[in-house]
Design a protein around this motif. Structure first.
Motif, PDB file in Angstrom:
ATOM      1  N   ALA A  64      10.256   1.070   2.881  1.00  0.00           N
ATOM      2  CA  ALA A  64      10.338   1.032   1.422  1.00  0.00           C
ATOM      3  C   ALA A  64      10.863   2.338   0.833  1.00  0.00           C
ATOM      4  O   ALA A  64      11.610   2.324  -0.150  1.00  0.00           O
ATOM      5  N   GLU A  65      10.503   3.460   1.396  1.00  0.00           N
ATOM      6  CA  GLU A  65      10.867   4.747   0.805  1.00  0.00           C
ATOM      7  C   GLU A  65      12.372   4.954   0.737  1.00  0.00           C
ATOM      8  O   GLU A  65      12.896   5.457  -0.254  1.00  0.00           O
ATOM      9  N   VAL A  88       8.001  -6.592  -6.750  1.00  0.00           N
ATOM     10  CA  VAL A  88       6.845  -5.904  -6.189  1.00  0.00           C
ATOM     11  C   VAL A  88       6.966  -4.436  -6.579  1.00  0.00           C
ATOM     12  O   VAL A  88       8.077  -3.883  -6.630  1.00  0.00           O
ATOM     13  N   VAL A  89       5.838  -3.810  -6.901  1.00  0.00           N
ATOM     14  CA  VAL A  89       5.828  -2.411  -7.312  1.00  0.00           C
ATOM     15  C   VAL A  89       5.018  -1.626  -6.296  1.00  0.00           C
ATOM     16  O   VAL A  89       3.849  -1.947  -6.037  1.00  0.00           O
ATOM     17  N   ASP A  90       5.627  -0.607  -5.702  1.00  0.00           N
ATOM     18  CA  ASP A  90       4.961   0.172  -4.657  1.00  0.00           C
ATOM     19  C   ASP A  90       5.633   1.538  -4.554  1.00  0.00           C
ATOM     20  O   ASP A  90       6.862   1.640  -4.641  1.00  0.00           O
ATOM     21  N   SER A  91       4.820   2.573  -4.377  1.00  0.00           N
ATOM     22  CA  SER A  91       5.333   3.939  -4.173  1.00  0.00           C
ATOM     23  C   SER A  91       6.321   4.346  -5.257  1.00  0.00           C
ATOM     24  O   SER A  91       7.389   4.901  -4.967  1.00  0.00           O
ATOM     25  N   ASN A  92       5.981   4.023  -6.505  1.00  0.00           N
ATOM     26  CA  ASN A  92       6.808   4.352  -7.671  1.00  0.00           C
ATOM     27  C   ASN A  92       8.171   3.663  -7.650  1.00  0.00           C
ATOM     28  O   ASN A  92       9.118   4.121  -8.282  1.00  0.00           O
ATOM     29  N   ALA A  98       1.789  -2.738 -13.393  1.00  0.00           N
ATOM     30  CA  ALA A  98       1.520  -1.606 -12.493  1.00  0.00           C
ATOM     31  C   ALA A  98       1.946  -0.326 -13.197  1.00  0.00           C
ATOM     32  O   ALA A  98       2.840  -0.339 -14.051  1.00  0.00           O
ATOM     33  N   TYR A  99       1.295   0.772 -12.822  1.00  0.00           N
ATOM     34  CA  TYR A  99       1.649   2.082 -13.399  1.00  0.00           C
ATOM     35  C   TYR A  99       1.640   2.056 -14.924  1.00  0.00           C
ATOM     36  O   TYR A  99       2.526   2.625 -15.582  1.00  0.00           O
ATOM     37  N   VAL A 135       8.507  -3.032   3.320  1.00  0.00           N
ATOM     38  CA  VAL A 135       8.711  -4.125   2.367  1.00  0.00           C
ATOM     39  C   VAL A 135       9.266  -5.304   3.159  1.00  0.00           C
ATOM     40  O   VAL A 135      10.125  -5.146   4.032  1.00  0.00           O
ATOM     41  N   ALA A 174       4.982  -5.594  -0.256  1.00  0.00           N
ATOM     42  CA  ALA A 174       4.973  -4.223   0.261  1.00  0.00           C
ATOM     43  C   ALA A 174       3.619  -3.937   0.906  1.00  0.00           C
ATOM     44  O   ALA A 174       2.575  -4.204   0.313  1.00  0.00           O
ATOM     45  N   VAL A 175       3.637  -3.396   2.117  1.00  0.00           N
ATOM     46  CA  VAL A 175       2.397  -3.038   2.810  1.00  0.00           C
ATOM     47  C   VAL A 175       2.708  -1.965   3.850  1.00  0.00           C
ATOM     48  O   VAL A 175       3.744  -2.009   4.513  1.00  0.00           O
TER      49      VAL A 175
END
Length: 388
Positions: free
Chosen positions: A213-214, A148-152, A110-111, A199, A194-195
């Motif tokens: 998650a944030e 899991v990779v999400d929102s940086n 990711a990224y 998370v 993550a969705v």
């Protein structure tokens, strides 16, 4: 128990547990390879290898396919990028430092980077294009499950019950959430999902947890299993399977627990069924496919929890999690067979011996085939014959 118990068992188990410990009265008997008249024979596109693989260690080190590359790793720290068309090595790096790298959790692309966890309590980020190390960060506990990779954020669930979020660019810790870990647990952890800004992950004390998650704020925990029985082994209730999201519902299963459907918004159960498993499930968005702790294959209607079929012919063959390939349910076993099952009926349609070192993880689906990695590091891209 198929997965290795930690903290209290001293007997050594190969591949999790093929037979019981010498102190146990009962011996686990592996079912013979079922006789299957294969309707098709998969074709080998190319072969490669990655170090010594994962050996007989517990491992969820699965490859990933992204950015026009196949990414694979071995427990001792070798990571490669391969050309998906011919299997040729595009780059290779050895992550072994002063000690064996003991890679176990990942690989996740990711990224424009790869993220891998280790039994040494490290999370490592590599440049996807070159394999260059971006950062290495230490977390509290072994990373046995896929991040899991999400929102940086790179979010990992560790063996000490700590969900940790790291900055995807720098590896800096952003937050962590701690949950209780009983004295005796299965070896393995739930990979987070993550969705919709949340998370979700399973815990060693038998719960499914949800957080924002944030900022890492815990919002609810739902019991999946309740400890019962006279001994600590009987009371194990780990939720090690990664949750599955279908629409507005989330599904998970626990050992000595239940298969449960939960409304994402409220965290309330919509149905529960008595199944015990510590292995990731698969879905075709209408049915859930799971492997029980006895290695029985089961299909369940996702809307109601009604059992559709069960197949007990692979009992105690130490199956991988199921994968959907071209509409078939596919599992690997400890002797290196792939078993192809009709998802509507539960009947075998094909069988394939790949490598007798066996599988620790199931196949990975590609656009034009599928990828398998065996315990000894053998890598193969295979495809199904075109329908006539």
């Amino acid at each position: 128990m198929k997965k290795i118990l930690s903290k209290a068992l001293s007997c050594s188990l190969l591949l999790g547990a093929i037979v019981g410990c010498s102190s146990e009265e009962d011996t686990v008997i592996m079912a013979p390879v079922p006789a299957v008249k294969s309707e098709f024979t998969p074709k080998s596109e190319w072969t490669s290898s990655i170090g010594n693989g994962v050996g007989h260690f517990f491992s969820q080190l699965s490859p990933d396919v992204a950015y026009g590359k196949v990414f694979v790793g071995s427990r001792d720290g070798e990571v490669k990028a391969l050309d998906p068309e011919n299997g040729k090595t595009l780059w290779s790096i050895d992550l072994e430092d002063e000690t064996i790298a003991r890679l176990s959790g990942g690989i996740v692309a990711a990224y424009s980077a790869l993220f891998i966890g280790s039994e040494n309590g490290e999370v490592i980020a590599l440049e996807a294009e070159t394999g260059e190390v971006k950062w290495r960060s230490t977390v509290n506990g072994e990373v046995l499950a896929r991040p899991v990779v999400d929102s940086n954020l790179v979010i990992v669930n560790t063996s000490r019950g700590i969900l940790t979020a790291l900055d995807a660019e720098t590896g800096e810790e952003k937050w962590n959430i701690s949950t209780e870990v009983p004295n005796l647990t299965l070896r393995g952890d739930s990979s987070p999902v993550a969705v919709a800004g949340g998370v979700f992950w399973g815990t060693a004390n038998g719960r499914l947890a949800a957080a924002i998650a944030e900022r890492g704020q815990l919002i609810w925990q739902q019991p999946v299993g309740t400890p019962k029985g006279a001994t600590e082994i009987d009371r194990i209730v780990d939720v090690d399977a990664s949750p599955i999201v279908i629409g507005s519902n989330l599904f998970t299963v626990g050992i000595n627990g239940q298969l449960i459907s939960i409304d994402l918004r409220s965290g309330k159960p919509t149905w529960k069924r008595n199944y015990s498993s510590a292995i990731d499930m698969a879905t075709d968005n209408r049915r859930l496919f799971l492997v029980t702790d006895s290695d029985h294959m089961v299909a369940v209607d996702a809307r109601s929890g009604t059992e559709i079929w069960t197949n007990d012919k692979l009992e105690n063959r130490l199956l991988t999690g199921p994968v959907i390939i071209d509409g078939y349910v596919v599992v690997g076993d400890a002797e290196g067979y792939l078993h192809w099952i009709d998802r509507l009926t539960g009947e075998f349609v094909a069988q394939q011996l790949v490598n007798d070192s066996g599988f620790s993880v199931g196949p990975v689906v590609m656009d034009d085939g599928y990828l398998v990695v065996t315990r000894n590091g053998d890598i193969r891209k295979l495809s199904l014959p075109e329908a006539e």
